[in-house]
Design a protein around this motif. Sequence first.
Motif, short mmCIF file in Angstrom:
data_model
loop_
_atom_site.label_atom_id
_atom_site.label_comp_id
_atom_site.label_asym_id
_atom_site.label_seq_id
_atom_site.Cartn_x
_atom_site.Cartn_y
_atom_site.Cartn_z
N GLN A 1 36.08 44.29 -52.42
CA GLN A 1 34.88 43.57 -51.97
C GLN A 1 34.50 42.45 -52.92
OE1 GLN A 1 31.38 45.71 -50.72
NE2 GLN A 1 32.64 47.38 -50.00
N CYS A 2 35.21 42.34 -54.04
CA CYS A 2 34.91 41.28 -54.99
C CYS A 2 35.80 40.08 -54.69
CB CYS A 2 35.16 41.74 -56.41
SG CYS A 2 34.15 43.13 -56.87
N PRO A 3 35.22 38.98 -54.19
CA PRO A 3 36.06 37.86 -53.78
C PRO A 3 36.43 36.92 -54.92
CG PRO A 3 33.79 37.46 -53.16
CD PRO A 3 33.80 38.75 -53.92
N GLU A 4 36.09 37.25 -56.15
CA GLU A 4 36.33 36.31 -57.25
C GLU A 4 37.82 36.07 -57.47
OE1 GLU A 4 34.21 39.25 -58.87
OE2 GLU A 4 35.47 39.64 -60.57
N ARG A 5 38.10 34.94 -58.10
CA ARG A 5 39.49 34.53 -58.26
C ARG A 5 40.16 35.08 -59.50
NH1 ARG A 5 41.17 30.26 -55.01
NH2 ARG A 5 39.88 30.49 -53.17
N SER A 6 39.43 35.10 -60.61
CA SER A 6 40.07 35.68 -61.79
C SER A 6 39.51 37.07 -62.03
CB SER A 6 39.87 34.81 -63.02
OG SER A 6 38.64 34.18 -62.97
N PHE B 1 27.41 49.07 -54.42
CA PHE B 1 28.48 49.65 -53.63
C PHE B 1 28.06 51.05 -53.20
CE2 PHE B 1 32.49 52.13 -53.45
CZ PHE B 1 33.00 51.50 -52.33
N VAL B 2 27.93 51.25 -51.90
CA VAL B 2 27.51 52.57 -51.40
C VAL B 2 28.72 53.48 -51.39
CG1 VAL B 2 26.55 53.85 -49.47
CG2 VAL B 2 25.74 51.55 -49.96
N ARG B 3 28.60 54.53 -52.14
CA ARG B 3 29.72 55.44 -52.30
C ARG B 3 29.73 56.48 -51.20
NH1 ARG B 3 33.05 57.05 -56.12
NH2 ARG B 3 33.74 59.11 -55.54
N GLU B 4 28.56 56.89 -50.79
CA GLU B 4 28.48 57.97 -49.82
C GLU B 4 27.16 57.87 -49.07
OE1 GLU B 4 28.94 61.70 -51.69
OE2 GLU B 4 29.07 62.80 -49.80
#
Length: 333
Positions: A181-186, A314-317
């Motif tokens: 879910q992390c769209p970052e490049r590096s 981030f919803v885990r459950e």
Amino acid sequence: MRKMTEYNKLNPKSVSVVVPVYNEKENLPAFIGRTMEVLDGLGCPVELILVDDGSRDGSPAIISEAAKQHPGRITGIFFNRNYGQHTAVIAGLSESRGEIVVTLDADLQNPPEEIPKLVAKADEGYDVVGTVRVGRQDSPFRKLFSWLINQVTAKTTGVRMKDYGCMLRAYSRPVVDAILQCPERSTFIPVLANTFADKTAEIEVAHAERPAGESKYNILKLINLQFDLLTSMTTFPLRLLSFIGAIISLIGIGFGLFLLIMRLLAGPDWAAQGVFTLFAILFFFVGAQFIAMGLIGEYVGRIYQEARGRPRYFVRERVGASSLPDIKINSST
Ligand code: UDP
Ligand code: MG
């Protein structure tokens, strides 16, 4: 995005192995052979995902051939050019479907025979299983560099792991989904994973010398990786500017006060007739400039964080379901 209930449905457990490949022609046949043998021994559905990071040595042909020989169990992904190890791993992760995902290198430095150990540990409920390389077979320079990286990383991320550099790791499905879910490049995957992990463990694994080919990391690439790591985790270096500025300014003010008192006590001849006073004033302004730069840095840091667009949480459950009718206009489910 998958829900937790779906994770629990995966039964029996499945395991994905994700491997970045860059010019590993000599090592690939042995690697694939040994890895498939280990995976067969696991006794659960498995997949091996080989991500070719723009190799120019015939590795893609070997991968294609292996995929043909093991249909449904080996997947090949081919980049058009070299993007770097972590990008290749991300591509592999997004392709993976296993409940437990193991990453390792294709150069046989991480023995595939260690995979079952990792899977067993992850199966105990650990989100991230890191590894410590026992008897590490790298140059002293590489070891020193890694030691430095590990120190800095542990300090900045607050998650103490002995060996961030070793890519032989296992991740649980929720953590893999969070990473994706992390769209970052590096990115630096082991660190990113730890930010989303609930329970982490570290186990000891063997480390072998490269049987063929040479390390794809030279000093420049290593430094790049370190910057990726540092900037992907914190904006602390920017904050340091204000901090240093404040200290310089305070020294300037303190020095100025000291000169003023000495001037009153010892007369105008003291302190080279005002030259030192100029120093005090200079200190103050230099410090003020640093503070201003730090302030700008603070904004840049925030812009960076926004631009990176990481999920805020981030919803885990999720437990229980509402019986109310869903009347949301933009319901995203
Ligand atoms: N690798 C990659 N792209 C790169 C550099 C490396 O996919 O730009 C792969 C490489 O084929 C190997 C793994 O990443 O499977 C680790 O690379 P290497 O062995 O060169 O790193 P080291 O062991 O020296 O840290
Ligand atoms: Mg290696």
